[in-house]
Every structure is written in structure tokens, then in C-alpha cells.
Design a protein around this motif. Structure first.
Motif: not given
Length: 528
Positions: A427-429, A440-444, A447-455, A511-522
Motif C-alpha cells: 500500500g505504501l509503495v 530513482t531509488f528503485a532504478e539505483t 540497475r544492473a539487473l534491469l539491463a540484463g536477463d529478466p530471469a 525496489a522490486l515492489m516499486v518496479l512491479d507497481a509501476r509496471s502494473r500501472a503501465g
């Protein structure tokens, strides 16, 4: 107000003549005009509905013939000035026989003053009626141009009459109510009272809709002060409602509009009295209960159509589905479309099972029905804080909407329903996901995994979800221990952090929760 013979007799100019009523027939009827004449035959001079003033010469000459002629000409009554000359005995009985009012004046009066006083009142009433008719016409014409809600039309009718007005459907559920300061008890036990007492209590009732397609009734639930005016206003309001129904038929049901209007009135502070809110809700079909539960049903509309007509129809169907499913599960509720793909409701849960079990069954049924009619498997049921009163429960819809938004963004198997305790950090995220600093926090962090293998992200997500239990992760992903250790080592090297450290695990999890929330929102996280 229309002027009756009895009211004419009470005028000071008539009272000055010391009137005596010899025949009380037709005293309560409205007169059209006053005519002064001593002629024995007025058939060519009157049109019916008049009150005749006479000195009585023709009446004394032939009482029965004179009174019969008055009755046949349509005269309502005769006022005769007798002075000191007595009238024939039994004249009152003769007038009664011909259904005429007969009044004798013992003292002389000036008939011209009588006609002036009466005609002034009649003309004033006619002018006032014309002005009233014009006001009614202008009010409802303006409303038709503005395309108001059904509640707005009912409120306008009540304001013109200064009386309470209720719009009900054919099952006697109150769809719109304007109390005009009357107590909310006016709606108590509405369905039963409307069925049984609309006639016995002399309510003013007007059907709404074409003769072959009537769908409701407009009611003034008390004896009307002026039945003619009340009937006219209700008829004009009924026409406006019928036109409104034709325009809005493809948008949403009238009952849904009434429920949504009540919820909106509470949220916007237009209704603050618990008794009024409860009375309106119960008249709309919500069962009286000790506690009410706010819920929000949210459907995944990430692939929403760009056609507003199609979207509106989908939303109407969604509201119908929610309300039907609530009723089918043994509950009652008020529903309102809050935005695209989101329905808020206040429920009075059935008492046959505990609340938790009832909500779980309702959530499962809603998921099945929404998938069937909306072709969407991404529906969630979120539950807000239970309220002891209806207003508290409606206020809780905001928290339920937040829970629904977070629950829809959460990964993993769906729960039958969600409470605040089920979303917690998610909820907070969800609240903070649009903050650039959080992005920016989530990206930082990642960062090393976002440009690599999604697995690698999927593996890290499972590892953090299971709190670093490597054995459980290996079993979940069907990996051998050596393979898992090797892949975790690659992630550790890429991120440059210790995956067994508690703070590192928490930071990465957020950071992953932020990523998932943003991804879910498109929404993509901007790259730094």
C-alpha cells in the motif's frame, strides 16, 4: 386558491348583510363568476358555475319555476336580498331539491361591492395561476435543456410545491427523494406504506412513463394543499422524468443512479444526518443492519477500449453484475461506479455465517461472474473498515479503493478478498510509486539487473519473497542447489551487495515492489 360559495359568504361585504343559509347544497363548489339579475330566466346569460345575486322579485313570484330555471342553466347558487320582506316558507327545501345553494341577506348590501370583491379575488387567482403555470413550464423546460438527474427533477418538483416528493419504481423502492425539511421517518417502511396507504392517506400519485410502459410513480406522501396544482406539477415532472429516462436508458439504470446519488451526497457532505441517509438507503433496498461494510470491486482495465460508449456499457454491466451477485449471495447493498472498472458498494451482510466466510464466498462469486460477463480475470474485492452507521461505511470506501488498487498490482495468487492488513507495505509503495525519488531509488538498486536477463529479476523476486530460504527457492523453481547458488552468485556480483544481509534484502524487496507497481500501472521507470 379557487373561490367557493362558502368563502364568498364569509366575505365582509356579504357578512354585512347578515346572511342566512337556507340551502347548504354546493357550498363547497368553486364559482366561475358572479351575476346580478332579477330576470326570471337567465338561460341565455349564464354559462354555468355562476353565483346569482338578486333582490328576489322573480323568486317570490314563482319560487319553484325560478329555482328550476337556475338549476337548468347551470347556476350553483342564489344570494337573495330580502330586507324586511319574508320569503315563501319552505324555499330552502325547494332549493335543496334542485341542488342549489340559497342564501338570504337580512340587511341591504350594495351588489356592486359584492361583485367587485368577488371578481377581484377570481381574477387575482386566475393571474396567480397563470404565473404559477408559467413558472412550472419554465422550470421544467430549463431542466430538460440541462439534462438533469432524476433526483434533480424530483427536487425541482418538491421546491415548486414546497412538499415532499418521492419517485419510486414499480416495486415501490424509493429511487429519488426530496424531503423539503420533513423528518426522515417519512420514508420509514416505505414499500409497505406505499402499497397499502397511497389511497387511504390521500397521497397525490402520478404514473411515470408512457401508458403501456410505465416504470415508476411520483408521489406526494401526504394530503396535498392544492390537489389541482399538485397534480399538474407532478404530471410535468413525470414528463421530464420520462424524457430523462429515454436519454439515459443506454447509460445506466435509474436504480443505480439513485444509489450512486446517495453515496455521492454522503461523500460530498450534502447528507450528514444518519437518519436521513439510512432512510434513503433502506428505501433503495439496503437492509437495515447493525454494521455496514464498505467494499470496492476493481477490474483490470489495462487494455481498456478507447470507445467511450463501449466503456460506459462495460461499466454499466459491471455494476449490474456486482449488484446481482451481492443479492444472489444473500446480502443487500448500495452500488456506485467510482471510475472506469471500479465499483464501490456499501453492504449489509447476511447473518447466516461469519463475516469472513461471507466475504470470501462473495469474492469467489464475483470473480466467477465478472470473468463470465466482462471477460476479465483480473478482478479483486477490497474491504474497508466496517461502520456502525451508513455514513461511516460510505466514508470507508476511500480506504477500500486504495486497498483494491494495491491488491490489483500485487503479484501471486488472488485472495477472495483483501483487507488493509493484506496489502501493508504494498500500500505504501503504491501511494509513492509516482514520486521521482522513489523511482530513482528503485532504478539505483536494480540497475544492473534491469539491463540484463529478466530471469535474474524473477529469481531475485522469489528469493526475497521466501525470505532468503534457499531450499524453498530451489524447490519452488525446480532447481538443484548448485545451480541455484551459481545463479544467486551472479546476481550478487552484478548488484554488489550481500544477499544474506537483512538490510540489503529489505532494500531490494522494496525496489522490486516499486518496479512491479509501476509496471502494473503501465509506466516505465526512467533510466538514470
Amino acid at each position: 386558491m379557487p373561490l367557493t360559495i362558502a368563502e364568498v359568504i364569509e366575505l365582509p361585504v356579504i357578512q354585512a348583510g347578515n346572511p342566512e343559509v337556507l340551502s347548504a347544497h354546493r357550498l363547497g363548489e368553486t364559482i366561475r363568476w358572479v351575476h346580478v339579475s332579477d330576470m326570471p330566466d337567465l338561460s341565455a346569460l349564464v354559462q354555468g358555475g355562476e353565483l346569482v345575486l338578486t333582490t328576489g322579485a322573480a323568486l317570490r313570484a314563482s319560487p319553484r319555476r325560478y329555482l328550476r330555471g337556475m338549476a337548468e342553466a347551470g347556476v350553483l347558487g342564489v344570494v337573495v336580498e330580502i330586507g324586511e320582506v319574508a320569503l315563501p316558507a319552505g324555499l330552502g327545501a325547494v332549493a335543496a331539491e334542485f341542488d342549489l345553494a340559497l342564501v338570504a341577506l337580512r340587511r341591504q348590501v350594495r351588489f356592486v361591492e359584492v361583485t367587485e370583491a368577488v371578481h377581484r379575488l377570481i381574477v387575482a387567482d386566475q393571474f396567480e395561476r397563470v404565473a404559477f403555470d408559467r413558472r412550472v413550464h419554465e422550470t421544467f423546460t430549463e431542466l430538460s435543456l440541462k439534462r438533469p438527474s432524476a433526483a434533480g427533477i424530483v427536487e425541482a418538483a418538491a421546491a415548486i410545491l414546497d412538499e415532499p416528493v418521492v419517485l419510486e419504481d414499480l416495486t415501490h423502492r424509493a429511487l429519488a427523494v426530496a424531503l423539503r425539511g420533513r423528518p426522515a421517518d417519512l420514508l420509514r417502511d416505505w414499500e409497505r406504506r406505499s402499497r397499502l396507504h397511497a389511497t387511504t392517506e390521500r397521497w397525490a400519485v402520478t404514473a411515470v412513463g408512457p401508458r403501456a410502459e410505465q416504470w415508476g410513480r411520483l408521489i406526494v406522501p401526504q394530503p396535498a394543499h392544492d390537489p389541482d396544482r399538485t397534480r399538474m406539477v407532478l404530471e410535468r415532472a413525470a414528463v421530464a422524468l420520462a424524457l430523462h429516462r429515454m436519454i439515459e436508458r443506454d447509460r445506466t439504470g435509474l436504480h443505480h443512479q439513485a444509489q450512486s446519488g446517495l453515496i455521492d451526497d454522503v461523500l460530498r457532505g450534502r447528507v450528514t444526518d444518519e437518519r436521513e441517509a439510512a432512510a434513503r438507503a433502506h428505501a433503495l433496498g439496503l437492509r437495515s443492519a447493525a454494521r455496514y461494510t464498505p467494499v470496492v470491486v476493481r477490474v483490470d482495465r489495462t487494455a481498456s477500449t478507447s470507445d467511450p460508449v463501449v466503456a460506459q456499457r462495460r461499466n454499466v454491466l459491471l455494476v449490474d453484475t456486482v449488484l446481482h451477485t451481492v443479492n444472489a449471495c444473500g446480502h443487500t447493498g448500495l452500488c456506485a461506479l467510482r471510475r472506469d472498472g471500479e465499483v464501490g458498494a456499501v453492504l449489509a451482510l447476511g447473518v447466516t455465517r461469519p463475516d469472513g466466510e461471507a466475504l470470501a464466498a462473495l469474492g469467489a462469486a464475483l470473480g466467477t461472474e465478472i470473468e463470465r460477463v466482462d471477460h476479465s480475470a483480473g478482478a479483486v474485492l477490497a474491504v474497508g473498515p466496517t461502520g456502525n452507521g451508513l455514513i461511516d461505511a460510505v466514508t470507508g470506501l476511500g480506504e477500500a479503493a486504495h486497498i483494491a488498487e494495491v491488491a490489483l498490482a500485487m503479484r501471486g495468487a488472488r485472495r477472495p478478498f483483501y483487507r488493509a492488513a493484506d496489502v501493508r507495505l504494498h500500500g505504501l509503495v503504491s501511494l509513492l510509486r509516482d514520486d521521482p525519488r522513489v523511482q530513482t531509488f528503485a532504478e539505483t538498486e536494480l540497475r544492473a539487473l534491469l539491463a540484463g536477463d529478466p530471469a535474474q529479476l524473477d529469481l531475485l523476486r522469489e528469493y526475497l519473497k521466501l525470505a532468503g530460504n534457499k531450499a524453498a527457492v530451489a524447490a519452488r523453481l525446480h532447481l538443484s542447489r548448485p545451480a541455484l547458488y551459481k545463479r544467486l552468485g551472479a546476481i550478487r556480483a552484478a548488484l554488489g551487495v550481500d544477499l544474506d544481509d537483512g538490510e540489503s534484502m529489505t532494500s531490494l524487496h522494496v525496489a522490486l515492489m516499486v518496479l512491479d507497481a509501476r509496471s502494473r500501472a503501465g509506466i516505465d521507470i526512467p533510466k538514470t
